[in-house]
Enzyme design. Structure first.
Site, PDB file in Angstrom:
ATOM      1  N   LYS A  50      -4.617  -1.670 -13.432  1.00 22.56           N
ATOM      2  CA  LYS A  50      -4.082  -0.885 -14.551  1.00 22.56           C
ATOM      3  C   LYS A  50      -3.554   0.475 -14.080  1.00 22.56           C
ATOM      4  O   LYS A  50      -2.456   0.874 -14.440  1.00 22.56           O
ATOM      5  CB  LYS A  50      -5.166  -0.661 -15.633  1.00 22.56           C
ATOM      6  CG  LYS A  50      -5.707  -1.955 -16.238  1.00 22.56           C
ATOM      7  CD  LYS A  50      -6.680  -1.687 -17.390  1.00 22.56           C
ATOM      8  CE  LYS A  50      -7.944  -0.952 -16.984  1.00 22.56           C
ATOM      9  NZ  LYS A  50      -8.842  -1.703 -16.075  1.00 22.56           N
TER      10      LYS A  50
ATOM     11  N   ARG B  55     -11.332   0.521 -25.349  1.00 19.19           N
ATOM     12  CA  ARG B  55     -12.262  -0.389 -24.677  1.00 19.19           C
ATOM     13  C   ARG B  55     -13.261  -1.006 -25.648  1.00 19.19           C
ATOM     14  O   ARG B  55     -14.051  -1.843 -25.236  1.00 19.19           O
ATOM     15  CB  ARG B  55     -13.043   0.379 -23.622  1.00 19.19           C
ATOM     16  CG  ARG B  55     -12.511   0.197 -22.181  1.00 19.19           C
ATOM     17  CD  ARG B  55     -13.313   1.126 -21.307  1.00 19.19           C
ATOM     18  NE  ARG B  55     -13.418   0.811 -19.931  1.00 19.19           N
ATOM     19  CZ  ARG B  55     -12.729   1.416 -18.961  1.00 19.19           C
ATOM     20  NH1 ARG B  55     -11.782   2.265 -19.252  1.00 19.19           N
ATOM     21  NH2 ARG B  55     -12.973   1.136 -17.706  1.00 19.19           N
TER      22      ARG B  55
ATOM     23  N   ARG C 239     -11.350  -0.130  -2.760  1.00 23.26           N
ATOM     24  CA  ARG C 239     -10.222   0.767  -3.067  1.00 23.26           C
ATOM     25  C   ARG C 239     -10.548   2.241  -2.824  1.00 23.26           C
ATOM     26  O   ARG C 239     -11.690   2.674  -2.902  1.00 23.26           O
ATOM     27  CB  ARG C 239      -9.699   0.527  -4.477  1.00 23.26           C
ATOM     28  CG  ARG C 239     -10.618   0.945  -5.581  1.00 23.26           C
ATOM     29  CD  ARG C 239     -10.038   0.514  -6.918  1.00 23.26           C
ATOM     30  NE  ARG C 239     -10.891   0.927  -8.012  1.00 23.26           N
ATOM     31  CZ  ARG C 239     -10.665   0.647  -9.282  1.00 23.26           C
ATOM     32  NH1 ARG C 239      -9.596  -0.041  -9.641  1.00 23.26           N
ATOM     33  NH2 ARG C 239     -11.492   1.065 -10.216  1.00 23.26           N
TER      34      ARG C 239
ATOM     35  N   ARG D 272     -14.099   6.480  -5.478  1.00 23.99           N
ATOM     36  CA  ARG D 272     -14.842   6.766  -6.696  1.00 23.99           C
ATOM     37  C   ARG D 272     -16.304   6.382  -6.512  1.00 23.99           C
ATOM     38  O   ARG D 272     -16.599   5.351  -5.914  1.00 23.99           O
ATOM     39  CB  ARG D 272     -14.246   5.976  -7.862  1.00 23.99           C
ATOM     40  CG  ARG D 272     -13.046   6.645  -8.464  1.00 23.99           C
ATOM     41  CD  ARG D 272     -12.337   5.782  -9.454  1.00 23.99           C
ATOM     42  NE  ARG D 272     -13.207   5.090 -10.391  1.00 23.99           N
ATOM     43  CZ  ARG D 272     -12.751   4.344 -11.388  1.00 23.99           C
ATOM     44  NH1 ARG D 272     -11.442   4.215 -11.566  1.00 23.99           N
ATOM     45  NH2 ARG D 272     -13.573   3.732 -12.202  1.00 23.99           N
TER      46      ARG D 272
ATOM     47  N   ARG E  24     -19.502  -3.064 -14.822  1.00 23.62           N
ATOM     48  CA  ARG E  24     -18.270  -2.709 -15.544  1.00 23.62           C
ATOM     49  C   ARG E  24     -17.549  -3.975 -16.035  1.00 23.62           C
ATOM     50  O   ARG E  24     -16.964  -3.989 -17.113  1.00 23.62           O
ATOM     51  CB  ARG E  24     -17.371  -1.865 -14.631  1.00 23.62           C
ATOM     52  CG  ARG E  24     -17.943  -0.444 -14.453  1.00 23.62           C
ATOM     53  CD  ARG E  24     -17.446   0.240 -13.206  1.00 23.62           C
ATOM     54  NE  ARG E  24     -16.034   0.480 -13.194  1.00 23.62           N
ATOM     55  CZ  ARG E  24     -15.325   0.712 -12.087  1.00 23.62           C
ATOM     56  NH1 ARG E  24     -15.934   0.753 -10.920  1.00 23.62           N
ATOM     57  NH2 ARG E  24     -14.045   0.929 -12.164  1.00 23.62           N
TER      58      ARG E  24
END
Ligand code: AMP
Length: 224
Positions: free
Chosen positions: A19, A94, A133, A167, A178
């Site tokens: 996203k 969400r 990532r 992160r 998540r």
């Protein structure tokens, strides 16, 4: 394009679906503004605001921050004057409550959701994507340990920076939490947007450029 009313695109999909990456590409290609509640919350945590202090532990555990906090942060951001060309909502809404609040907020401004684009992906691949990532500390360009490395190791393709950040919640364990939150609370929104007649779905297991092409086609079509 709906001439006077700014377009509102929603990117739906689990963590790791791409996203953020795709929202940044749409910003460049269409002059839209990426609005990521995750980024806004991380900024609130970093600056130690009351909202940030309340959100910190929930985010670290991979849960969802309360609608009240997220909506307050989103409303403040939506009030800024730089969103006239339109926005891409990345990571919002969400929950059903957030989707309803967004519909009401937009209706009060004479706006509506232009398209909710669902990035369809395979769950297990998302854990690997999230756990590998990292981003350039200088310009925010996203990379992955195996799927998207800079052309020259350790040097950002975009700005030449050599510092990268990860992160705190991009671990395999938190990614599972998540993903669970996504399926329990966010995936049901797909039906909400289908019912509104604005749902679009893109196969997001391909390359970043092929997904960007598919999204660009949708944005070009619905804004025509
Ligand atoms: P993201 O950057 O979108 O992956 O979001 C990172 C974390 O911020 C999530 O795991 C949640 O804890 C929190 N978060 C971001 N957006 C929302 C939202 N719309 N509602 C609730 N929590 C959110």
């Amino acid at each position: 394009m709906r001439a006077e009313t700014p377009a509102v695109y929603i990117l739906l999909g689990p963590p790791g679906a791409g996203k953020g990456t795709q929202a940044r590409m749409l910003e460049q290609d269409f002059g839209l503004v990426q609005l990521s509640t995750g980024d806004l919350l991380r900024a609130a945590v970093a600056s130690g605001t009351p909202a940030g202090l309340a959100a910190k532990a929930v985010m670290a555990a991979g849960g969802l921050v309360s609608d009240e906090i997220v909506l307050q942060i989103l409303r403040d951001r939506m009030a800024a004057p730089d969103l006239r060309a339109g926005v891409i909502l990345d990571g919002f809404p969400r929950t059903a409550g957030q989707a309803e609040a967004l519909d009401a907020l937009l209706a009060a401004r004479g706006q509506a959701v232009t398209a909710a684009i669902c990035l369809a992906v395979d769950d297990e691949a998302m854990i690997d994507r999230v756990a590998g990532r990292h981003t350039c500390a200088g310009c925010g360009e996203g990379y992955h340990d195996t799927h998207k490395q800079p052309a020259k190791a350790g040097v950002c393709d975009q700005c030449g920076g050599t510092a990268f950040t990860r992160r705190a919640d991009d671990t395999a364990g938190t990614a599972r939490a998540r993903l669970k939150a996504y399926h329990a609370q966010t995936a049901p929104l797909i039906a909400h947007y289908r019912k509104m007649g604005v749902l679009e779905t893109v196969d997001a297991m391909g390359s970043i450029t092929s997904i960007a092409r598919a999204l660009g086609t949708i944005v070009g079509r619905v804004s025509a």
